[in-house]
Design a protein around this motif. Structure first.
Motif, PDB file in Angstrom:
ATOM      1  N   GLU A 192       0.832  -1.200   0.000  1.00 29.00           N
ATOM      2  CA  GLU A 192       0.000   0.000   0.000  1.00 29.00           C
ATOM      3  C   GLU A 192       0.870   1.255   0.000  1.00 29.00           C
ATOM      4  N   GLY A 193       0.555   2.158  -0.898  1.00 26.13           N
ATOM      5  CA  GLY A 193       1.273   3.418  -0.985  1.00 26.13           C
ATOM      6  C   GLY A 193       2.528   3.356  -1.846  1.00 26.13           C
ATOM      7  N   PHE A 194       2.799   2.174  -2.441  1.00 28.45           N
ATOM      8  CA  PHE A 194       3.990   2.016  -3.280  1.00 28.45           C
ATOM      9  C   PHE A 194       3.576   1.540  -4.661  1.00 28.45           C
ATOM     10  N   ARG A 195       4.416   1.802  -5.643  1.00 28.67           N
ATOM     11  CA  ARG A 195       4.228   1.235  -6.968  1.00 28.67           C
ATOM     12  C   ARG A 195       5.515   0.497  -7.337  1.00 28.67           C
ATOM     13  N   LEU A 196       5.385  -0.552  -8.112  1.00 32.07           N
ATOM     14  CA  LEU A 196       6.536  -1.352  -8.507  1.00 32.07           C
ATOM     15  C   LEU A 196       7.392  -0.588  -9.517  1.00 32.07           C
ATOM     16  N   VAL A 197       8.672  -0.443  -9.209  1.00 29.84           N
ATOM     17  CA  VAL A 197       9.604   0.250 -10.086  1.00 29.84           C
ATOM     18  C   VAL A 197      10.494  -0.757 -10.805  1.00 29.84           C
ATOM     19  N   SER A 198      10.908  -1.798 -10.084  1.00 29.55           N
ATOM     20  CA  SER A 198      11.789  -2.811 -10.663  1.00 29.55           C
ATOM     21  C   SER A 198      11.508  -4.133  -9.973  1.00 29.55           C
TER      22      SER A 198
END
Length: 135
Positions: free
Chosen positions: A77-83
């Protein structure tokens, strides 16, 4: 009728895509399986990281043992996948069983992402005396 010398032939792995169509647009992995044999039967250890007992489906249709699992990617929650270096997806693997395996006594247990399948061998027929009846 030909009898298999081995109760379980890894060379007889089935093509999963030929058996059914996928409804989920997800990567499908072939799980690694360790197979141990003793006089009583076989133990299969199937690596299914990220799966639990509620997401694993083991079926036996005629002589085909099918192992499938659906794994959802973790959501923070509150994060998006970058790598991502670790692939997340579903698992599927199928095997043909010989007549030497007792289909009624297959057991499955799941712990820490490892599915353990116990496949008992059919007990050999016991010698018996056949009574002759007069006509």
């Amino acid at each position: 009728m030909q009898v298999n010398e081995k109760p379980f032939e890894t060379g007889k792995e089935l093509n999963r895509e030929a058996a059914s169509q996928r409804t989920r647009d997800r990567q499908v992995y072939t799980p690694r399986v360790d197979i141990f044999e003793n006089a009583d039967g076989l133990e299969l250890l199937v690596e299914l990281p990220g799966a639990d007992e509620s997401s694993v489906n083991v079926t036996l249709d005629k002589s085909v043992l099918r192992i499938e699992a659906e794994v959802e990617p973790p959501a923070y929650e509150g994060f998006r996948l970058v790598s991502a270096e670790y692939g997340v997806g579903d698992y599927s693997r199928s095997f043909n069983l010989s007549e030497e395996i007792d289909r009624e006594r297959i057991q499955a247990r799941m712990k820490d992402g490892v599915l353990r399948l116990s496949l008992s061998k059919v007990e050999p027929a016991k010698a018996r005396k056949i009574t002759i009846q007069a006509s």
